[in-house]
Structure formats: C-alpha cells, structure tokens
Design an enzyme around this catalytic site. Structure first.
Site, PDB file in Angstrom:
ATOM      1  N   SER A  19       0.860  -1.231  -0.111  1.00 36.97           N
ATOM      2  CA  SER A  19       0.031   0.108  -0.065  1.00 36.97           C
ATOM      3  C   SER A  19       0.712   1.254   0.043  1.00 36.97           C
ATOM      4  CB  SER A  19      -0.990   0.143   1.122  1.00 36.97           C
ATOM      5  OG  SER A  19      -1.495   1.254   1.367  1.00 36.97           O
ATOM      6  N   SER A  21      -0.432   4.277   0.565  1.00 39.70           N
ATOM      7  CA  SER A  21      -1.105   5.281   1.624  1.00 39.70           C
ATOM      8  C   SER A  21      -0.483   5.532   2.637  1.00 39.70           C
ATOM      9  CB  SER A  21      -2.484   4.633   2.097  1.00 39.70           C
ATOM     10  OG  SER A  21      -3.321   4.412   0.944  1.00 39.70           O
ATOM     11  N   LYS A  70     -12.475  -4.349   0.944  1.00 43.78           N
ATOM     12  CA  LYS A  70     -13.646  -3.089   0.458  1.00 43.78           C
ATOM     13  C   LYS A  70     -15.044  -3.424   0.608  1.00 43.78           C
ATOM     14  CE  LYS A  70     -10.411  -0.271  -2.177  1.00 43.78           C
ATOM     15  NZ  LYS A  70     -10.365   0.407  -3.382  1.00 43.78           N
ATOM     16  N   ASN A  91     -13.848   2.488   0.893  1.00 43.70           N
ATOM     17  CA  ASN A  91     -12.551   2.621   1.031  1.00 43.70           C
ATOM     18  C   ASN A  91     -12.159   3.696   2.217  1.00 43.70           C
ATOM     19  OD1 ASN A  91     -12.979   5.244  -0.139  1.00 43.70           O
ATOM     20  ND2 ASN A  91     -11.178   4.951  -1.405  1.00 43.70           N
ATOM     21  N   ASP A 107     -13.318   7.061  -4.376  1.00 39.87           N
ATOM     22  CA  ASP A 107     -12.301   6.851  -5.404  1.00 39.87           C
ATOM     23  C   ASP A 107     -12.988   7.765  -6.650  1.00 39.87           C
ATOM     24  OD1 ASP A 107     -10.400   5.138  -4.377  1.00 39.87           O
ATOM     25  OD2 ASP A 107     -11.585   3.260  -4.886  1.00 39.87           O
ATOM     26  N   GLY A 135     -14.217  -3.893 -13.520  1.00 45.49           N
ATOM     27  CA  GLY A 135     -13.737  -4.180 -12.127  1.00 45.49           C
ATOM     28  C   GLY A 135     -14.210  -3.238 -10.995  1.00 45.49           C
ATOM     29  N   GLY A 136     -13.644  -3.180  -9.811  1.00 45.98           N
ATOM     30  CA  GLY A 136     -13.826  -2.436  -8.960  1.00 45.98           C
ATOM     31  C   GLY A 136     -13.510  -0.744  -9.284  1.00 45.98           C
ATOM     32  N   ALA A 137     -12.256  -0.817  -9.929  1.00 41.51           N
ATOM     33  CA  ALA A 137     -12.016   0.656 -10.330  1.00 41.51           C
ATOM     34  C   ALA A 137     -12.928   1.148 -11.321  1.00 41.51           C
ATOM     35  CB  ALA A 137     -10.770   0.611 -10.751  1.00 41.51           C
ATOM     36  N   ILE A 222      -5.685   4.842 -15.783  1.00 37.22           N
ATOM     37  CA  ILE A 222      -5.639   4.618 -14.233  1.00 37.22           C
ATOM     38  C   ILE A 222      -4.354   3.931 -13.634  1.00 37.22           C
ATOM     39  CG2 ILE A 222      -8.254   5.057 -13.997  1.00 37.22           C
ATOM     40  CD1 ILE A 222      -8.147   2.711 -12.557  1.00 37.22           C
TER      41      ILE A 222
HETATM   42  P1  ATR Z   1      -9.934  -3.517  -9.908  1.00 36.31           P
HETATM   43  O1  ATR Z   1     -10.682  -3.602  -8.629  1.00 36.31           O
HETATM   44  O2  ATR Z   1      -8.408  -2.786  -9.767  1.00 36.31           O
HETATM   45  O3  ATR Z   1     -10.444  -2.850 -10.972  1.00 36.31           O
HETATM   46  P2  ATR Z   1     -10.545  -6.343 -11.008  1.00 36.31           P
HETATM   47  O4  ATR Z   1     -11.743  -6.233 -10.196  1.00 36.31           O
HETATM   48  O5  ATR Z   1      -9.685  -7.563 -10.662  1.00 36.31           O
HETATM   49  O6  ATR Z   1      -9.419  -5.073 -10.466  1.00 36.31           O
HETATM   50  O7  ATR Z   1     -10.700  -5.833 -12.548  1.00 36.31           O
HETATM   51  C1  ATR Z   1      -9.583  -6.188 -13.326  1.00 36.31           C
HETATM   52  C2  ATR Z   1     -10.061  -5.530 -14.843  1.00 36.31           C
HETATM   53  O8  ATR Z   1      -8.892  -5.635 -15.671  1.00 36.31           O
HETATM   54  C3  ATR Z   1     -11.300  -6.339 -15.378  1.00 36.31           C
HETATM   55  O9  ATR Z   1     -11.945  -5.625 -16.205  1.00 36.31           O
HETATM   56  C4  ATR Z   1     -10.572  -7.362 -16.284  1.00 36.31           C
HETATM   57  O10 ATR Z   1     -11.389  -7.816 -17.076  1.00 36.31           O
HETATM   58  P3  ATR Z   1     -12.385  -9.204 -16.884  1.00 36.31           P
HETATM   59  O11 ATR Z   1     -13.562  -8.805 -16.174  1.00 36.31           O
HETATM   60  O12 ATR Z   1     -12.578  -9.636 -18.106  1.00 36.31           O
HETATM   61  O13 ATR Z   1     -11.332 -10.122 -15.947  1.00 36.31           O
HETATM   62  C5  ATR Z   1      -9.444  -6.416 -16.789  1.00 36.31           C
HETATM   63  N1  ATR Z   1      -8.559  -7.653 -17.350  1.00 36.31           N
HETATM   64  C6  ATR Z   1      -7.313  -7.998 -16.568  1.00 36.31           C
HETATM   65  N2  ATR Z   1      -6.409  -8.742 -17.363  1.00 36.31           N
HETATM   66  C7  ATR Z   1      -6.970  -8.806 -18.722  1.00 36.31           C
HETATM   67  C8  ATR Z   1      -6.701  -9.010 -19.901  1.00 36.31           C
HETATM   68  N3  ATR Z   1      -5.576  -9.773 -20.005  1.00 36.31           N
HETATM   69  N4  ATR Z   1      -7.405  -8.793 -20.884  1.00 36.31           N
HETATM   70  C9  ATR Z   1      -8.500  -7.920 -20.854  1.00 36.31           C
HETATM   71  N5  ATR Z   1      -8.882  -7.508 -19.849  1.00 36.31           N
HETATM   72  C10 ATR Z   1      -8.348  -7.697 -18.528  1.00 36.31           C
END
Ligand code: ATR
Length: 283
Positions: A19, A21, A70, A91, A107, A135-137, A222
């Site tokens: 982290s 932070s 989270k 968060n 965020d 994903g979360g972001a 990001i």
């Molecule tokens: P975060 O919370 O940081 O957003 P996450 O929930 O693990 O992390 O999400 C990661 C994102 O990167 C997702 O949109 C993921 O796509 P999937 O939902 O299909 O898994 C994307 N991602 C990670 N590796 C990838 C890859 N090799 N090709 C395409 N998308 C990828």
C-alpha cells in the site's frame, strides 16, 4: 514527531505491504506538521470485522480499507453513504464521536478531481465517455462520470457479463459494447478511460486502435506504474490530451485525511514524486 495525543489513522489490507497510503499520508502529516500517525494494518479477512469494530476502542479516527476488505467494510460499518452503496465498496471509514463507524468511497471523487487537475478543459457536456474494464475501479469511474453529468458511458470489458452486471446496477446511461470491436466505441467520445490492469508493468499492453478517437478527446489511464503507459504514449503521439493514473490515488486520499486530522491537504507535484518513488515507478 508525535506526542501522546497524536491522532491515529491507518490502512487495513491483507497483505498491506504494497500500500502506498502510509507514504502518501505520511508526506502530508510531515509537511503539514500534524501531531498524528497513519499506519499500515495487516488484518486477515477472518479478523476484519472484529478489528474494524475495535477501532473506536483504540482511539482511531478512522481508516482506509483496501484489498480484500472493501466489500466486507460495506457490511461492517454502521452507516454507509450513497456513493459507497453505488460503487459497492467502502475505501474510507470515519469513527464518529459516538463510536459509530461511517463508511464512504472516495475513489469516484479521486478520479474526477484528478481529471479536473490534469485536464481542466474537460467538462461532462463535451460528449460521452468510453470506459475499458468492469472491475472495482471501473465502478468508481463510471459513478464519477454519471455524477459529473456525462450523457452516456460506453462500457467495454473482456468478460461481457461483468460489464452487463455493472451497467444493470448503475442505470440505462451505461451502454455495454463488445470487447472484440472496442475500437468502434471511440468515434464520438470526449473521454477514454482504461481501468484495467493492462499496460501495468508486468502485464500485457492494452491493445486498442485509436484511429477513430477524436483528437479533442482526453485519454486517462488509471495505471500509474509506469506513469506513461503504451496507451498514453500512443494517445500523446496523435495529439490527445493525456491524464495519468497517480493523481486518482492522491486525490482519493484527501477526504479521509481532512476528516481524521482536521486539515484539508493539497495534492502537489512534490507529493506525486514522493509517492511515485515509493511505488518504485522509476522516477
Ligand atoms: P480492479 O478492482 O482494480 O478494477 P479487478 O476487479 O480485478 O480489479 O478488474 C480488473 C479489470 O481488468 C477487469 O475489467 C478485467 O477484465 P475481466 O472482467 O474480463 O477479468 C481486466 N483485465 C485484467 N486482465 C485482462 C486481460 N488480460 N485482458 C483483458 N482485460 C483484462
């Protein structure tokens, strides 16, 4: 230097060693001369609820919560604000004077503040946005864009059902587009955001043909290690305004610091360099 009356805050994660932070808040504590401490708290998932509930007993003003806690924090707090509910994650936790725990998610605030900081000409009425990832972001970014007033958000994710679930929970201004034809989701947008880990050191690059992206569009990645991803390099080369990812991390920290330590901190280039050095970003 801290005294026996130092205000306490920290970050709970498992593991927490990665982290940034503590380095970020530590910079503010030191430069602002605050009598306070911000510490890493390695808390295993099975202990998370109990440890969070004990924060008021330890005299903590609050904590940041990171992976994997989270979503658990959403349930463990006494009160959750609207933005945390929509993002589906907490968060930042504040300990109220009565000992109750109040959870929020900063965020979306961090994302939009960074965009305003680095691309002050961008406004929501300039056009729709395309967000890569679900994903979360991505949830935080989409909530931020909808709240800023963007007409609609195109959402593209390798795993389409994940994008559909995100869109279903955030309303009909989020339009899911196919991963394979993602380059076609760029032609009328004023903002492109990568929220995936693609392009991060050690990960494959995000393969995206920018040919149809308007030259006036802002491109925001990001990812912040490296600071200039292949996506940003390609966007810069064709004249698009670029925004890197470190500022979102810096700005999301502001509300917590202000609440816990009683001073509004500023995001500066000096802070950015300090945190990037801690991140090993090679600056
Ligand atoms: P975060 O919370 O940081 O957003 P996450 O929930 O693990 O992390 O999400 C990661 C994102 O990167 C997702 O949109 C993921 O796509 P999937 O939902 O299909 O898994 C994307 N991602 C990670 N590796 C990838 C890859 N090799 N090709 C395409 N998308 C990828």
């Amino acid at each position: 230097m801290i005294s026996g009356r130092a205000k306490l805050a920290g970050v709970m994660g498992w593991p927490v060693g990665h982290s940034l932070s503590p380095s970020l808040h530590g910079f503010w504590l030191e430069t602002l001369g605050v009598d306070g401490a911000y510490v890493p708290l390695a808390v295993a998932p099975e202990n998370f609820d109990a440890v969070l509930r004990d924060l008021p007993k330890l005299g903590f003003k609050g904590v940041n919560v990171t992976i994997p806690h989270k979503e658990a924090a959403l349930k463990a707090c006494d009160e959750i604000d609207e933005v945390a509910k929509r993002i589906g994650a907490v968060n930042t936790v504040m300990v109220r004077p009565d000992g109750k725990l109040w959870g929020t998610n900063t965020d979306a605030f961090g994302f939009i503040e960074n965009l305003k900081w680095r691309a002050p000409d961008w406004t929501a009425d300039r056009g729709p946005a395309t967000v890569i990832g679900a994903g979360g972001a991505a949830r935080a970014v989409v909530v931020a864009l909808l709240d800023a007033g963007v007409a609609h958000v195109n959402l593209v994710n390798r795993t389409r059902p994940r994008a559909e679930a995100l869109a279903a929970s955030l309303g009909d201004k989020v339009l899911v587009k196919d991963w394979e034809t993602r380059a076609l989701a760029l032609n009328d947008v004023a903002l492109l955001v990568n929220t995936t880990s693609l392009g991060m050191t050690g990960q494959p690059p995000l393969e995206l043909d920018l040919a149809s992206l308007p030259k006036e569009a802002v491109v925001n990645d990001i990812v912040y290690v490296p600071l200039e991803t292949e996506l940003l390099k390609a966007a810069k080369a064709r004249g698009n305004k670029c925004v890197d990812g470190i500022g979102m991390l810096l700005h999301q920290a502001r509300p917590g610091f202000a609440a816990w330590f009683g001073i509004e901190p500023q995001v500066s280039d000096a802070l950015m360099m300090h945190v990037l050095t801690a991140a090993g970003a090679g600056v």
